[in-house]
Structures are given as C-alpha cells and as structure tokens.
Design a protein around this motif. Sequence first.
Motif, PDB file in Angstrom:
ATOM      1  N   LEU A   3       0.822  -1.211   0.000  1.00  0.00           N
ATOM      2  CA  LEU A   3       0.000   0.000   0.000  1.00  0.00           C
ATOM      3  C   LEU A   3       0.857   1.263   0.000  1.00  0.00           C
ATOM      4  O   LEU A   3       0.351   2.363   0.152  1.00  0.00           O
ATOM      5  N   GLY A   4       2.171   1.102  -0.136  1.00  0.00           N
ATOM      6  CA  GLY A   4       3.067   2.253  -0.186  1.00  0.00           C
ATOM      7  C   GLY A   4       3.322   2.879   1.174  1.00  0.00           C
ATOM      8  O   GLY A   4       3.720   4.038   1.251  1.00  0.00           O
ATOM      9  N   ILE A  11      -2.497   0.136   9.535  1.00  0.00           N
ATOM     10  CA  ILE A  11      -3.052  -1.012   8.820  1.00  0.00           C
ATOM     11  C   ILE A  11      -3.430  -2.096   9.819  1.00  0.00           C
ATOM     12  O   ILE A  11      -4.498  -2.703   9.724  1.00  0.00           O
ATOM     13  N   SER A  12      -2.572  -2.321  10.796  1.00  0.00           N
ATOM     14  CA  SER A  12      -2.866  -3.299  11.848  1.00  0.00           C
ATOM     15  C   SER A  12      -4.139  -2.923  12.601  1.00  0.00           C
ATOM     16  O   SER A  12      -4.981  -3.777  12.884  1.00  0.00           O
ATOM     17  N   LYS A  30      -4.664  -0.829  -6.238  1.00  0.00           N
ATOM     18  CA  LYS A  30      -3.257  -0.521  -6.493  1.00  0.00           C
ATOM     19  C   LYS A  30      -2.584  -1.585  -7.360  1.00  0.00           C
ATOM     20  O   LYS A  30      -1.427  -1.425  -7.751  1.00  0.00           O
ATOM     21  N   GLY A  31      -3.273  -2.700  -7.606  1.00  0.00           N
ATOM     22  CA  GLY A  31      -2.685  -3.773  -8.393  1.00  0.00           C
ATOM     23  C   GLY A  31      -1.669  -4.598  -7.629  1.00  0.00           C
ATOM     24  O   GLY A  31      -0.826  -5.269  -8.217  1.00  0.00           O
TER      25      GLY A  31
END
Length: 97
Positions: A3-4, A11-12, A30-31
């Motif tokens: 995710l950059g 995120i956690s 985002k692929g």
Amino acid sequence: DALGKAQFGKISQRLDQGHADLLQQELVAKGTAGRRYWICAFCVNQHASICGGFPPAPQEGTLAHQRWDTNRRDTVTGELHIACDCGEPKRVGSAWS
C-alpha cells in the motif's frame, strides 16, 4: 509495502477493527493484491528456539552433516551465524534429536 506505507500500525488497527475487506479493495485498486510475503514476526520467535546456537553436529562425512553445516551459515557470505546471548528460555523440544 503493497500500500506504499513505511509503517504498518494503522493497517494493523484497521485489521483489528474488522476492515480487512476495505484493505483488500485498496490492494486490488493498487494492483498489489497478488503480492506474497513471508512475515517472520508472525511465524517463529527465534529467540525462543534457535538463536542461542546450533544442534549437535551429525557424523562428519554424511549428508546430514553437510546439511547441518550449510544451515548454520549465511547463504550469501558462507560465514557462520553468530549465536545470540539473549538469555530467552529455549523451547526446542526434540527438534534437535
């Protein structure tokens, strides 16, 4: 990474809050949803198992000895891994037998 982000605390938190589906949507957008990772922190606490040294050497000249010697060396440099003196109690059971 996918995710950059440089850090993963937020995120956690999102995972803890049950938002895995939204994170998955972001990864797809985002692929990067197909990337695979090995996350050692979630797999093995090496300080509770193998950091303090190596199991006893098998008989020299055997395939087992060759494998044992290879596994105690850095795969790039060939140098022996340095044993840790952290003092964490080891829980290896019969893994070295």
